[in-house]
Design an enzyme around this catalytic site. Structure first.
Site, PDB file in Angstrom:
ATOM      1  N   LYS A 137       4.864 -21.669  -2.017  1.00 22.01           N
ATOM      2  CA  LYS A 137       5.725 -20.894  -1.125  1.00 22.01           C
ATOM      3  C   LYS A 137       6.751 -20.174  -1.977  1.00 22.01           C
ATOM      4  CE  LYS A 137       6.251 -20.315   3.431  1.00 22.01           C
ATOM      5  NZ  LYS A 137       5.176 -20.135   4.410  1.00 22.01           N
ATOM      6  N   GLY A 194      12.525 -19.429  20.186  1.00 15.99           N
ATOM      7  CA  GLY A 194      12.214 -18.437  19.165  1.00 15.99           C
ATOM      8  C   GLY A 194      11.113 -17.518  19.654  1.00 15.99           C
ATOM      9  N   GLY A 253       9.616 -14.565  18.015  1.00 14.92           N
ATOM     10  CA  GLY A 253       9.133 -13.613  17.028  1.00 14.92           C
ATOM     11  C   GLY A 253       7.729 -13.135  17.367  1.00 14.92           C
ATOM     12  N   VAL A 271       4.759 -14.160  16.434  1.00 18.02           N
ATOM     13  CA  VAL A 271       3.788 -15.197  16.788  1.00 18.02           C
ATOM     14  C   VAL A 271       4.040 -15.705  18.201  1.00 18.02           C
ATOM     15  CG1 VAL A 271       2.933 -17.515  16.257  1.00 18.02           C
ATOM     16  CG2 VAL A 271       3.403 -15.910  14.399  1.00 18.02           C
ATOM     17  N   TYR A 288       5.681 -14.401  20.673  1.00 19.66           N
ATOM     18  CA  TYR A 288       5.463 -13.423  21.738  1.00 19.66           C
ATOM     19  C   TYR A 288       4.004 -13.492  22.195  1.00 19.66           C
ATOM     20  CZ  TYR A 288       4.800  -9.103  24.295  1.00 19.66           C
ATOM     21  OH  TYR A 288       4.470  -8.197  25.285  1.00 19.66           O
TER      22      TYR A 288
END
Length: 346
Positions: free
Chosen positions: A80, A177, A179, A181, A183
């Site tokens: 990462k 949240g 964002g 994804v 949505y």
């Protein structure tokens, strides 16, 4: 700043601190494992409160990618990266080119991709300096729809295990949240007949989901107190913690956020409360599965990627059953499954 003695370090193979004076780039690349293949994991851009917070985050995320890629049965190791700063202030092509040059120096031991505040266009700019990036437009493209599909199927698997059926009509789901994804996740849930309760720090995102999917907007802190069937954490991590657990009424926790448990012990606490938890790196693996098919010898296939993502349902069903049979929390079972695959190979 302690690094080697932190539990998050977990014998990382390589941790690189990157800087570029001209662009102001400050970044950290963490390679946890390359046992199953080159380390693969996205890059996020975040305005961390301290360098220590950035190190802590990248180490946790990197190890999580090792386990995610293993349980998804991908020939990838885990890594990462994080770029430190305010996305609204520091984003530039020059910054991403500088980061691409740092990726190039690692010689293919780590491949980056999009993550929080990093778009496919940003990755394309990195690609002008290095080939060690994935998730490019014209190839596998945006991984968000696949992450959303896997998360939706994971919620269905959890509901199936807990209630004996997958029908989500009338099921109350709180989504934290909103964002890209989540949505799409909300779209799947709405089409399945679920009743949505949503929150986000961005009011425009909330309004969009309310208008598009007849969702009910709630305050940021109120999300934990709702009397719902499923709590879907889809923002940043550590939302399952000592403060929130006593407030959570949902019988299922299943969302697309990374590192949802603030500490491993919280997985056992919620199990004892009778809450079924879908381990984050299992349920949210759809994006990295899609990215893998960009590297397939026969070329990218959305159909093959989708079929692989659909396997998340079966993997979670296996984890839920083993958890019940062995009386262990689901995150421990997932870790054990990942370790078995890493040790024995794909």
């Amino acid at each position: 700043m302690t690094v080697f003695n932190r539990t998050e370090f977990d014998n990382h193979e390589n941790v690189v601190f990157c800087a570029d004076k001209e662009t102001g780039l400050k970044a950290i690349i963490a390679v946890h494992s390359t046992k199953l293949g080159p380390a693969v994991g996205g890059c996020r851009l975040w305005d961390y409160a301290s360098d220590e917070d950035a190190v802590y985050d990248v180490l946790r995320l990197s190890k999580g990618m090792t386990y995610k890629n293993a349980v998804a049965r991908l020939p990838f190791g885990g890594g990462k990266s994080v770029i430190i700063g305010n996305a609204k202030e520091i984003k530039s092509d020059a910054l991403f080119k500088a980061f691409g040059r740092h990726l190039e120096r690692l010689g293919g031991s780590y491949y980056s991709a999009e993550d929080v505040n990093i778009t496919c266009d940003d990755v394309a700019v990195m690609n002008t300096e290095t080939n060690y990036v994935l998730g490019l437009e014209g190839k596998s493209g945006n991984p968000s729809p696949f992450t959303a599909l896997g998360t939706f199927l994971g919620i269905k698997a959890a509901y199936q295990h807990k209630h004996g059926h997958q029908d989500l009509a009338g099921v109350k789901v709180s989504v934290q949240g909103l964002g890209a994804v989540s949505y799409t996740l909300c779209k799947y849930l709405h089409e399945a007949g679920a009743e949505l309760f949503v929150t986000d720090i961005n009011e425009e995102r909330v309004s969009r989901v309310v208008n598009d999917f007849n969702a009910t907007a709630v305050n940021i802190d109120e999300i934990y107190d709702l009397d719902v069937d499923v709590y879907a954490p889809c923002a940043l991590g550590a939302t399952i913690n000592d403060e929130t657990i006593p407030r959570i009424k949902a019988g299922i926790i299943a969302g697309c956020a990374n590192n949802q448990l603030a500490e491993p012990r919280h997985g056992e606490i919620i199990r004892e409360k009778g809450i079924l938890y879908a381990p984050d790196y299992v349920i949210n693996a759809g994006g990295i599965i899609n990215v893998y098919y960009e590297t397939a010898p026969e070329g990218y296939s959305a159909e093959a990627a989708t079929k692989h993502v659909e396997g998340i349902f079966d993997t979670l069903s296996e984890i839920f059953k083993r958890s019940e049979d062995e009386q262990k929390s689901t995150h421990i079972i997932a870790d054990e499954l990942a370790q078995e695959i890493i040790e024995n190979g794909l």
